[in-house]
Design a protein around this motif. Structure first.
Motif, PDB file in Angstrom:
ATOM      1  N   VAL A 135       0.844  -1.003  -0.046  1.00 17.28           N
ATOM      2  CA  VAL A 135       0.217   0.059  -0.069  1.00 17.28           C
ATOM      3  C   VAL A 135       0.883   1.230  -0.054  1.00 17.28           C
ATOM      4  O   VAL A 135       1.750   1.367   0.777  1.00 17.28           O
ATOM      5  N   VAL A 136       0.621   2.052  -0.933  1.00 16.24           N
ATOM      6  CA  VAL A 136       1.678   3.161  -1.312  1.00 16.24           C
ATOM      7  C   VAL A 136       0.680   4.614  -1.032  1.00 16.24           C
ATOM      8  O   VAL A 136      -0.140   4.612  -1.956  1.00 16.24           O
ATOM      9  N   ASP A 137       0.945   5.294  -0.245  1.00 17.26           N
ATOM     10  CA  ASP A 137       0.122   6.541  -0.160  1.00 17.26           C
ATOM     11  C   ASP A 137       0.911   7.545   0.793  1.00 17.26           C
ATOM     12  O   ASP A 137       1.405   7.383   1.962  1.00 17.26           O
ATOM     13  N   ASP A 138       1.119   8.768   0.329  1.00 18.49           N
ATOM     14  CA  ASP A 138       1.796  10.032   1.126  1.00 18.49           C
ATOM     15  C   ASP A 138       0.841  10.252   2.365  1.00 18.49           C
ATOM     16  O   ASP A 138       1.242  10.739   3.339  1.00 18.49           O
ATOM     17  N   ASN A 139      -0.306  10.038   2.359  1.00 21.46           N
ATOM     18  CA  ASN A 139      -1.301  10.291   3.390  1.00 21.46           C
ATOM     19  C   ASN A 139      -1.172   9.010   4.223  1.00 21.46           C
ATOM     20  O   ASN A 139      -1.746   7.986   4.092  1.00 21.46           O
ATOM     21  N   SER A 140      -0.413   9.163   5.673  1.00 21.42           N
ATOM     22  CA  SER A 140      -0.363   8.054   6.466  1.00 21.42           C
ATOM     23  C   SER A 140      -1.463   7.397   6.905  1.00 21.42           C
ATOM     24  O   SER A 140      -1.755   6.329   7.144  1.00 21.42           O
ATOM     25  N   ASP A 141      -2.471   8.251   7.247  1.00 22.73           N
ATOM     26  CA  ASP A 141      -3.867   7.661   7.676  1.00 22.73           C
ATOM     27  C   ASP A 141      -4.565   6.796   6.917  1.00 22.73           C
ATOM     28  O   ASP A 141      -4.944   5.633   6.868  1.00 22.73           O
ATOM     29  N   VAL A 145       3.612  -1.011   3.921  1.00 23.05           N
ATOM     30  CA  VAL A 145       3.367   0.278   3.518  1.00 23.05           C
ATOM     31  C   VAL A 145       4.451   1.098   3.380  1.00 23.05           C
ATOM     32  O   VAL A 145       5.334   1.089   3.845  1.00 23.05           O
ATOM     33  N   ALA A 146       4.319   1.937   2.362  1.00 25.97           N
ATOM     34  CA  ALA A 146       5.452   2.952   1.852  1.00 25.97           C
ATOM     35  C   ALA A 146       4.491   4.234   1.817  1.00 25.97           C
ATOM     36  O   ALA A 146       3.505   4.208   1.493  1.00 25.97           O
ATOM     37  N   HIS A 147       5.203   5.259   2.206  1.00 30.64           N
ATOM     38  CA  HIS A 147       4.502   6.735   2.084  1.00 30.64           C
ATOM     39  C   HIS A 147       4.934   7.450   1.026  1.00 30.64           C
ATOM     40  O   HIS A 147       4.821   8.882   1.094  1.00 30.64           O
ATOM     41  N   GLY A 148       5.746   7.178  -0.003  1.00 31.29           N
ATOM     42  CA  GLY A 148       6.111   7.782  -1.174  1.00 31.29           C
ATOM     43  C   GLY A 148       6.839   6.833  -2.072  1.00 31.29           C
ATOM     44  O   GLY A 148       6.980   5.750  -1.834  1.00 31.29           O
ATOM     45  N   PHE A 156      10.104  -6.678  -0.412  1.00 27.79           N
ATOM     46  CA  PHE A 156       8.835  -7.411  -0.199  1.00 27.79           C
ATOM     47  C   PHE A 156       8.248  -8.112  -1.316  1.00 27.79           C
ATOM     48  O   PHE A 156       7.510  -9.145  -0.859  1.00 27.79           O
ATOM     49  N   VAL A 157       8.494  -7.910  -2.508  1.00 27.08           N
ATOM     50  CA  VAL A 157       8.069  -8.303  -3.779  1.00 27.08           C
ATOM     51  C   VAL A 157       6.691  -8.602  -3.585  1.00 27.08           C
ATOM     52  O   VAL A 157       6.232  -9.704  -3.518  1.00 27.08           O
ATOM     53  N   PRO A 158       5.885  -7.478  -3.822  1.00 30.03           N
ATOM     54  CA  PRO A 158       4.543  -7.484  -3.819  1.00 30.03           C
ATOM     55  C   PRO A 158       3.699  -8.255  -4.868  1.00 30.03           C
ATOM     56  O   PRO A 158       4.373  -8.332  -6.032  1.00 30.03           O
ATOM     57  N   GLU A 159       2.648  -8.959  -4.783  1.00 33.84           N
ATOM     58  CA  GLU A 159       1.760  -9.537  -5.553  1.00 33.84           C
ATOM     59  C   GLU A 159       0.834  -8.429  -6.390  1.00 33.84           C
ATOM     60  O   GLU A 159       0.318  -8.517  -7.485  1.00 33.84           O
ATOM     61  N   VAL A 160       0.458  -7.567  -5.193  1.00 32.59           N
ATOM     62  CA  VAL A 160      -0.560  -6.473  -5.545  1.00 32.59           C
ATOM     63  C   VAL A 160       0.124  -5.164  -5.060  1.00 32.59           C
ATOM     64  O   VAL A 160       0.485  -5.292  -3.897  1.00 32.59           O
ATOM     65  N   VAL A 161      -0.107  -3.971  -5.751  1.00 32.60           N
ATOM     66  CA  VAL A 161       0.189  -2.837  -5.276  1.00 32.60           C
ATOM     67  C   VAL A 161      -1.201  -1.772  -5.279  1.00 32.60           C
ATOM     68  O   VAL A 161      -1.684  -1.558  -6.379  1.00 32.60           O
ATOM     69  N   PHE A 162      -1.337  -1.339  -4.127  1.00 35.35           N
ATOM     70  CA  PHE A 162      -2.329  -0.196  -4.104  1.00 35.35           C
ATOM     71  C   PHE A 162      -1.425   1.181  -4.067  1.00 35.35           C
ATOM     72  O   PHE A 162      -0.884   1.444  -3.325  1.00 35.35           O
TER      73      PHE A 162
END
Length: 128
Positions: A12-18, A36-39, A50-56
Motif C-alpha cells: 500500500v503506497v500513499d503519502d497520506n499516512s492515515d 506500507v510505503a509513504h512515497g 517485499f516483492v508484492p503481488e498487488v500494489v495499491f
C-alpha cells in the motif's frame, strides 16, 4: 476469505499516512501480508524487499508520483508482474488514461468501497 489469500503480499503506497494505515489494516484483517510505503522512492525500496503481488498506489504524491512509480515497477526486472491498482482522488478521464498508459491494471477513486478493494486484492497474480 482471509485464509484463502493469507500468503498474498500487498503493498500500500500513499503519502497520506492515515489513508495508507486504513487500507493496510483492512487487508491485514483479511489475512493478507501487507507492507506500507509513504512515497514513491520508499515504495520502490519496499517492493524490492517485499516483492508484492498487488500494489495499491496513490497517484498524487510529492517528489515521485504514482505514474512514475508504476512505470518503474513495470520496468523492474527483479519484480514479477504485480497487479498495480491506482487508489487516488484523481478520477477524470485524463488520469484514468494516463494510469493505463503507465501500466496500472485498475483505477479506483477514493474513497473506494471495501468490497472493491478486497476484490482487487484478490485479483492479483497467483504465485505457483
Amino acid at each position: 476469505m482471509g485464509q484463502l489469500y493469507s500468503s498474498r503480499r500487498v503493498l500500500v503506497v500513499d503519502d497520506n499516512s492515515d489513508a495508507a494505515a486504513l487500507v493496510a489494516e483492512l487487508l491485514s484483517l483479511q489475512g493478507y501480508a501487507v507492507a506500507v510505503a509513504h512515497g514513491g522512492r520508499e515504495a520502490l525500496a519496499v517492493a524490492r524487499e517485499f516483492v508484492p503481488e498487488v500494489v495499491f498506489l496513490d497517484i498524487g504524491m510529492p517528489e515521485m508520483d504514482g505514474y512514475e512509480v508504476a512505470t518503474a515497477l513495470r520496468r523492474a526486472a527483479w519484480l514479477p508482474a504485480p497487479r498495480i491498482v491506482a487508489l487516488t482522488a484523481w478520477g477524470n478521464a485524463q488520469a484514468r488514461a494516463r494510469s493505463a498508459a503507465c501500466g496500472f491494471d485498475a483505477h479506483l477513486v477514493k474513497p473506494a468501497r471495501v468490497d472493491t478493494l478486497l476484490s482487487e486484492a484478490a485479483s492479483g497474480h497467483q504465485v505457483h
